[in-house]
Enzyme design. Structure first.
Site, PDB file in Angstrom:
ATOM      1  N   TYR A  26     -15.543 -18.016 -56.289  1.00  0.00           N
ATOM      2  CA  TYR A  26     -14.856 -18.810 -55.652  1.00  0.00           C
ATOM      3  C   TYR A  26     -13.581 -18.796 -55.198  1.00  0.00           C
ATOM      4  O   TYR A  26     -13.541 -19.080 -54.020  1.00  0.00           O
ATOM      5  CB  TYR A  26     -14.966 -20.367 -56.655  1.00  0.00           C
ATOM      6  CG  TYR A  26     -14.245 -21.414 -56.006  1.00  0.00           C
ATOM      7  CD1 TYR A  26     -14.611 -22.204 -55.257  1.00  0.00           C
ATOM      8  CD2 TYR A  26     -12.915 -21.800 -56.503  1.00  0.00           C
ATOM      9  CE1 TYR A  26     -14.140 -23.269 -54.906  1.00  0.00           C
ATOM     10  CE2 TYR A  26     -12.128 -22.785 -55.982  1.00  0.00           C
ATOM     11  CZ  TYR A  26     -12.744 -23.735 -55.080  1.00  0.00           C
ATOM     12  OH  TYR A  26     -11.967 -24.687 -54.688  1.00  0.00           O
ATOM     13  N   LYS A  68     -11.533 -19.202 -51.038  1.00  0.00           N
ATOM     14  CA  LYS A  68     -10.381 -20.204 -50.610  1.00  0.00           C
ATOM     15  C   LYS A  68      -9.253 -19.285 -50.378  1.00  0.00           C
ATOM     16  O   LYS A  68      -8.623 -19.742 -49.244  1.00  0.00           O
ATOM     17  CB  LYS A  68     -10.072 -20.801 -52.231  1.00  0.00           C
ATOM     18  CG  LYS A  68     -11.139 -22.117 -52.464  1.00  0.00           C
ATOM     19  CD  LYS A  68     -11.423 -22.885 -51.104  1.00  0.00           C
ATOM     20  CE  LYS A  68     -12.518 -24.066 -51.716  1.00  0.00           C
ATOM     21  NZ  LYS A  68     -12.719 -24.698 -50.271  1.00  0.00           N
TER      22      LYS A  68
END
Length: 260
Positions: A163, A167
């Site tokens: 993840y 980002k």
């Protein structure tokens, strides 16, 4: 009324931060296009969350439509732009917000979990930003693009190895797009939420001890609310931020500086 008569497109707009962005935009005078990917939770209803978000916008006296589509598919971005143009004739603001965070350990992470997270969070942001920017260029009136990055772009997470790179990539995407699109009057920025209480992290924060620990790390003493991020997005989308591009705004209650 910072977005009076603007048209705002919000991806991942039916729940959490995306829904808050849609409602805040309407509160500031915008009409809203809400992209969503229908829930598989039959007990909730396939499209119920999206329709509730539309109702929240229309209750404020603004117009809204909900368009289902998986942002991880390139074709969805073009379909979203076409739907926005058919409904409202133009696009002034994009909030590229759609994202997933299926927490998982690194060493045994299934390939499909990694690939799906990349497809939605990073590839999806690229696809929709490119498609909307093409339309904004054709309109010749500039625009604002705000992507939802994360404090996770700046710090690691043992259960977020798939993840956090997405980002960081979203933040970098906005920096490069600020350069590429500046000549067309299109500003590109990102917001970096800290720990925001949404369905995305509901299970992770279900332990009272974990919740207390997270709150104790935040100088302002509380978790963030989706509206905290939404108001920052409205600011960056508005003319009040007319000379801000390529920036990243931490919305974290001071969490990041407290980790130094």
């Amino acid at each position: 009324m910072l977005l009076q008569n603007k048209v705002v497109v919000v991806t991942g707009g039916s729940r959490g931060i995306g829904r808050a962005i849609a409602v805040a935009s309407a509160r500031h005078g915008a009409d809203v296009v809400i992209n969503y990917w229908a829930s598989n939770d039959a007990s909730y209803g396939r499209d119920a969350a999206a329709q509730e978000a539309v109702a929240a916008v229309t209750a404020l006296g603004r117009r809204a439509i909900a368009i289902e589509g998986d942002v991880g598919r390139p074709a969805t971005a073009r379909q979203l732009v076409d739907a926005a143009l058919q409904a409202f004739g133009r696009i002034d603001v994009l909030a590229a917000n759609a994202g997933i965070c299926p927490f998982h350990a690194f060493l045994d992470m299934p390939l499909e979990v990694f690939q799906r997270t990349m497809a939605v969070n990073l590839h999806g942001a690229f696809y929709v930003t490119q498609a909307v920017a093409q339309q904004m260029k054709a309109q010749r009136s500039g625009g604002a693009i705000i992507a939802t990055s994360s404090i996770s772009a700046l710090v690691g997470g043992g259960m977020q190895v798939h993840y956090t790179p997405t980002k960081a990539g979203v933040h970098s995407l906005m920096q490069s797009c600020a350069i590429a699109l500046g000549p067309h009057g299109i500003r590109c920025n990102s917001v970096m939420p800290g720990t925001i209480a949404t369905e995305l992290n509901q299970d992770d924060l279900s332990s009272p001890d974990k919740l207390a620990y997270m709150k104790a790390r935040i100088p302002l003493g509380r978790l963030g609310a989706p509206e905290d991020v939404a108001d920052a997005v409205v600011f960056l989308a508005s003319d009040m931020a007319r000379y801000i591009t390529g920036a990243a705004l931490l919305v974290d209650g001071g969490l990041f500086v407290n980790l130094q």
